[in-house]
Design a protein around this motif. Structure first.
Motif, mmCIF file in Angstrom:
data_model
loop_
_atom_site.group_PDB
_atom_site.id
_atom_site.type_symbol
_atom_site.label_atom_id
_atom_site.label_comp_id
_atom_site.label_asym_id
_atom_site.label_seq_id
_atom_site.Cartn_x
_atom_site.Cartn_y
_atom_site.Cartn_z
ATOM 1 N N ARG A 268 -2.736 -9.615 -10.941
ATOM 2 C CA ARG A 268 -3.638 -9.732 -12.260
ATOM 3 C C ARG A 268 -3.079 -8.668 -13.450
ATOM 4 N N LEU A 269 -3.024 -9.055 -14.758
ATOM 5 C CA LEU A 269 -2.733 -8.165 -15.867
ATOM 6 C C LEU A 269 -3.559 -7.236 -16.310
ATOM 7 N N ALA A 270 -3.098 -6.136 -16.785
ATOM 8 C CA ALA A 270 -3.680 -5.056 -17.470
ATOM 9 C C ALA A 270 -3.055 -4.661 -18.778
ATOM 10 N N SER A 271 -3.566 -5.079 -19.736
ATOM 11 C CA SER A 271 -2.678 -4.980 -21.243
ATOM 12 C C SER A 271 -1.211 -5.073 -21.162
ATOM 13 N N GLY A 272 -1.045 -6.378 -20.584
ATOM 14 C CA GLY A 272 0.070 -7.088 -20.530
ATOM 15 C C GLY A 272 1.126 -6.646 -19.427
ATOM 16 N N ARG A 273 0.456 -5.978 -18.469
ATOM 17 C CA ARG A 273 1.421 -5.430 -17.404
ATOM 18 C C ARG A 273 1.213 -5.850 -16.169
ATOM 19 N N LEU A 274 2.101 -6.293 -15.186
ATOM 20 C CA LEU A 274 1.801 -6.651 -13.759
ATOM 21 C C LEU A 274 1.542 -5.146 -13.133
ATOM 22 N N PRO A 275 0.427 -5.202 -12.049
ATOM 23 C CA PRO A 275 0.322 -3.704 -11.518
ATOM 24 C C PRO A 275 1.633 -3.289 -10.812
ATOM 25 N N ASP A 276 1.719 -2.045 -10.892
ATOM 26 C CA ASP A 276 2.815 -1.348 -10.084
ATOM 27 C C ASP A 276 2.451 -1.089 -8.595
ATOM 28 N N LEU A 277 1.405 -1.380 -8.028
ATOM 29 C CA LEU A 277 1.131 -1.282 -6.599
ATOM 30 C C LEU A 277 0.070 -2.081 -6.468
ATOM 31 N N THR A 278 0.220 -2.741 -5.511
ATOM 32 C CA THR A 278 -0.936 -3.686 -5.018
ATOM 33 C C THR A 278 -1.178 -3.642 -3.289
ATOM 34 N N VAL A 279 -2.103 -3.236 -2.768
ATOM 35 C CA VAL A 279 -2.497 -2.878 -1.417
ATOM 36 C C VAL A 279 -3.753 -3.672 -1.118
ATOM 37 N N VAL A 280 -3.873 -4.007 0.175
ATOM 38 C CA VAL A 280 -4.868 -4.671 0.836
ATOM 39 C C VAL A 280 -5.737 -3.956 2.025
ATOM 40 N N HIS A 281 -7.109 -4.223 2.066
ATOM 41 C CA HIS A 281 -7.618 -3.622 3.188
ATOM 42 C C HIS A 281 -8.644 -4.485 3.966
ATOM 43 N N GLU A 282 -9.015 -4.536 5.107
ATOM 44 C CA GLU A 282 -10.023 -5.486 5.546
ATOM 45 C C GLU A 282 -11.289 -5.232 4.958
ATOM 46 N N ALA B 122 -13.332 -11.691 4.084
ATOM 47 C CA ALA B 122 -13.200 -10.940 2.856
ATOM 48 C C ALA B 122 -12.080 -9.973 3.127
ATOM 49 N N ARG B 123 -11.603 -9.190 1.922
ATOM 50 C CA ARG B 123 -10.562 -8.397 1.943
ATOM 51 C C ARG B 123 -10.759 -7.536 0.753
ATOM 52 N N LEU B 124 -10.398 -6.254 0.684
ATOM 53 C CA LEU B 124 -10.376 -5.479 -0.488
ATOM 54 C C LEU B 124 -9.226 -5.406 -0.908
ATOM 55 N N VAL B 125 -8.990 -5.438 -2.301
ATOM 56 C CA VAL B 125 -7.618 -5.292 -2.880
ATOM 57 C C VAL B 125 -7.323 -4.320 -3.990
ATOM 58 N N LEU B 126 -6.649 -3.174 -3.742
ATOM 59 C CA LEU B 126 -6.491 -2.262 -4.789
ATOM 60 C C LEU B 126 -5.248 -2.607 -5.683
ATOM 61 N N ARG B 127 -5.322 -2.685 -6.892
ATOM 62 C CA ARG B 127 -4.223 -2.459 -7.763
ATOM 63 C C ARG B 127 -4.145 -1.438 -8.832
ATOM 64 N N LEU B 128 -2.965 -0.575 -9.131
ATOM 65 C CA LEU B 128 -2.852 0.254 -9.777
ATOM 66 C C LEU B 128 -1.743 0.073 -10.979
ATOM 67 N N TRP B 129 -2.039 0.180 -12.213
ATOM 68 C CA TRP B 129 -1.130 0.232 -13.223
ATOM 69 C C TRP B 129 -0.941 1.398 -13.883
ATOM 70 N N GLU C 100 -13.386 -6.515 -3.973
ATOM 71 C CA GLU C 100 -13.489 -7.332 -2.959
ATOM 72 C C GLU C 100 -13.439 -8.916 -3.045
ATOM 73 N N GLU C 101 -12.456 -9.431 -2.402
ATOM 74 C CA GLU C 101 -11.987 -11.049 -2.493
ATOM 75 C C GLU C 101 -12.708 -11.728 -1.291
ATOM 76 N N PRO D 171 -7.849 -14.023 5.531
ATOM 77 C CA PRO D 171 -7.605 -13.341 4.241
ATOM 78 C C PRO D 171 -6.309 -12.462 4.631
ATOM 79 N N ALA D 172 -6.076 -12.113 5.476
ATOM 80 C CA ALA D 172 -4.811 -11.081 5.720
ATOM 81 C C ALA D 172 -3.442 -11.977 5.418
ATOM 82 N N ALA D 173 -3.535 -13.120 5.710
ATOM 83 C CA ALA D 173 -2.355 -13.999 5.610
ATOM 84 C C ALA D 173 -2.174 -14.667 4.361
ATOM 85 N N LEU D 174 -2.949 -14.384 3.587
ATOM 86 C CA LEU D 174 -3.111 -14.966 1.979
ATOM 87 C C LEU D 174 -2.551 -14.178 0.995
#
Length: 670
Positions: A567-581, A587-594, A615-616, A559-562
């Protein structure tokens, strides 16, 4: 949204220029393969990549070499297939499904002989079949390759150099170049698609509609009714206007289906209405001063004063020619369509996207008057001009009218004067009204009208009325349509206690569908939260480089290598995307901020960001490849983040409790 995507693509090409050269070679090759070359927009993509030459992302000479080599190899491969399998290849699928293209190509080769290999390189449609036909007809290999190589040496520069010139011109606009390029590509792609739809409708849709009409006529023949028999007579294939009636019937049914579907969504607030906001925000983010100037001029060509002027001038010309029946239908088309559009607007009372200068009935939004009336005006004009012309001219006139109408409709979207559903609904309603009038118009023989004279009158009327309107109102309209975007500001304590509730509870994708809950809000700088997350073990995801992308095709992917899917939110790409174990090894956790378009006042001013943490789980599909499955449960991923930030606050949204979410949102501040 689109700007972020284009920047990512440009960055990818800059990091891997050989990939761009390979793409150009494959596209040039594909345009010479039967059927593939008809449907693949290779020319458009090659020109788009060539536009990156002035920026240094790709180099001119390798690009020319790739396009030339691809063109030579593609034609050579097609020639070899024809030479090897002879005419039997034409009887195999999918070539046997397109006899009209094969017939056109054979006639082209017969007419031009050996020169057809050179000429066809620049003729859409037949260019993908001529090398195959040359091989089947046993053309000399030496003569073929001479024509093949010479045509490729001319074809490649004719595509690459204009693209590079376009890139250099856009570069003169500085920061506005990227949004302008995106808008240009969007418009070009839609017009390209529209031309193919018109061609398909003329070549395939009309025969299918005529056949369906004959089947319906046979069924209606057993019904003893005057009205039914009248309808059956209209479906008689022996009538000279049978094809025209079939086209109009197909337009009428398709337009009515689309308009009623959009109207239902507008009334009930279905996903299309939520998609309106996403599309609106995405286009407003692409606005620039040069783009505004062009789009305002286009929208001014569709203003009421221009529509009225063109209508009156054409009506007077028809009256002068004593074409009274046609003149009456012409007035009924434009005036009736405009009146019905206004009635629907007043009945629905839908507000426009922004605070523009419209008042009275014009202040209402659905359906778009510009889209409706201009489609009727230029659609009916094209109908009168093209109805007795050859199919090739009919295609050219229909495509020109449709493209001009689309540009006016798109300008309304770009300028924020209408929602997407307003424009689609207006085009659909205009199509219904146009088809209905055309259907009744063809029931009786009308006065003969000179197509050349009518087209000249229409062009002169549009040029004079449109040019004068642009000249008189452009400076004023630049101020009227200027972007009026102000970010609201609230005190920090207000946001912390109650103000956070005014932000969306769920992510809305570009199609208007409701996705996962937005369980995180952050008040502060983006760099601040990024640094804090990095200290808690969160990291940036791997890039979408070719090697990383191919990791999805392995059955035991880590998962760490993928890479992470945006993902869009109201027509926008996320301004920040980070992942965690994640909670397990697969599995991995994915945090997106818009950006939430909300500022905080008090102490140090900052911005509010809203996001989701999910969680993905990586699923190994039949031991061939991997794919990420997003778990719908939203509480556990949010609680992991809450445990890492004990100074945060879990606040409860009233009435938002669901099976996969307890309604709580994690509030964090800098």
């Amino acid at each position: 949204m689109v700007a972020s995507f284009l920047s990512s693509v440009t960055t990818l090409i800059a990091a891997h220029p050989r990939l761009a050269y390979a793409v150009v070679l494959l596209l040039a090759l594909s345009e010479s393969i039967p059927l593939v070359g008809v449907f693949v927009p290779g020319t458009a993509v090659i020109i788009a990549i060539s536009a990156l030459v002035p920026s240094g992302v790709v180099t001119l000479w390798p690009l020319l070499a790739a396009a030339t080599a691809g063109a030579i190899i593609g034609d050579g491969l097609s020639f070899w297939i024809g030479h090897r399998y002879q005419s039997q290849i034409l009887q195999t699928w999918p070539l046997n499904r397109h006899p009209e293209l094969i017939a056109r190509s054979q006639a082209f080769f017969t007419r031009h002989g050996d020169k057809s290999v050179f000429i066809a390189r620049f003729v859409p449609g037949v260019r993908a079949f001529i090398p195959l036909i040359a091989g089947i007809l046993k053309m000399s290999s030496r003569r073929f390759y001479v024509a093949n190589i010479l045509s490729a040496l001319v074809w490649a520069p004719s595509h690459i150099l204009p693209g590079a010139l376009v890139g250099a011109v856009f570069g003169l606009f500085g920061p506005a170049a990227e949004p302008l390029a995106i808008i240009t590509v969007l418009v070009a792609v839609v017009i390209w698609a529209m031309a193919h739809i018109v061609r398909f409708a003329l070549q395939r849709g009309v025969p299918a509609a005529v056949a369906a009409g004959q089947r319906l006529r046979i069924r209606l023949g057993h019904v003893d009714s005057v009205w039914v028999q009248a309808i059956a007579s209209l479906l008689d294939r022996s009538r000279p206007e049978a094809k025209g009636l079939a086209r109009l019937a197909a337009l009428l049914l398709g337009g009515a289906w689309l308009f009623l579907g959009v109207l239902e969504d507008v009334v009930s607030g279905d996903p299309l209405i939520r998609a309106d906001a996403s599309i609106y925000q995405a286009l407003q983010a692409l606005r620039t001063a040069p783009g505004d100037a062009v789009m305002i001029a286009i929208t001014e060509l569709g203003d009421t004063v221009v529509v009225a002027s063109v209508t009156i001038i054409v009506f007077l010309w028809l009256a002068w020619k004593r074409a009274w029946r046609t003149a009456a239908y012409w007035l009924a088309a434009v005036a009736g369509g405009s009146a019905l559009n206004t009635v629907i607007k007043v009945a629905l009372h839908r507000a426009r996207p922004g605070e523009l200068f419209y008042n009275g009935w014009s202040a209402f939004s659905f359906p778009s008057g510009h889209s409706t009336v201009n489609l009727i005006l230029y659609g009916f004009l094209a109908f009168l001009i093209a109805r007795d012309l050859r199919p090739a001219w009919q295609f050219a006139i229909a495509t020109s009218a449709a493209s001009f109408t689309f540009l006016i409709a798109f300008s309304r979207l770009y300028l924020g004067a209408h929602w997407f559903s307003d424009v689609i609904g207006g085009l659909a309603f205009g199509t219904v009204w146009l088809a209905l009038l055309g259907f009744f118009y063809l029931r009786k023989a009308s006065e003969p009208i000179s197509a050349k004279a009518l087209s000249l009158v229409g062009c002169i009327a549009l040029t004079l009325a449109g040019g004068l309107n642009v000249y008189r109102h452009h400076a004023l309209d630049v101020g009227r349509y200027a972007v009026k975007m102000s970010t609201p500001t609230i005190p920090a304590e207000t946001w912390w206690t109650t103000g956070w509730r005014q932000l969306p509870a769920y992510r809305i994708d570009l199609t208007g569908e409701i996705e996962e809950p937005l369980t995180v809000q952050w008040a502060g700088s983006l760099s601040g939260i990024h640094e804090a997350l990095a200290g808690k073990g969160w990291r940036d995801p791997v890039s979408w480089a070719p090697r990383n992308t191919l990791t999805w095709l392995t059955p035991d992917a880590n998962p760490a290598a993928l890479p992470v899917v945006a993902r869009l939110a109201s027509g926008r790409l996320p301004d920040l995307t980070v992942v965690h174990e994640g909670t397990s090894n697969d599995a991995r956790l994915v945090l997106r901020l818009w950006s939430a378009d909300l500022d905080i006042a008090g102490g140090i001013s900052s911005q509010v960001w809203i996001g989701s943490v999910v969680e993905e789980r990586v699923v190994r599909s039949v031991s061939l490849f991997s794919w990420a499955q997003v778990r719908t449960e939203a509480n556990a991923p949010r609680d992991v983040l809450a445990g890492q930030f004990p100074m945060g606050r879990l606040a409860m949204r009233d009435g938002m409790t669901a099976a996969n979410w307890d309604g709580r949102v994690l509030l964090l501040r800098q």
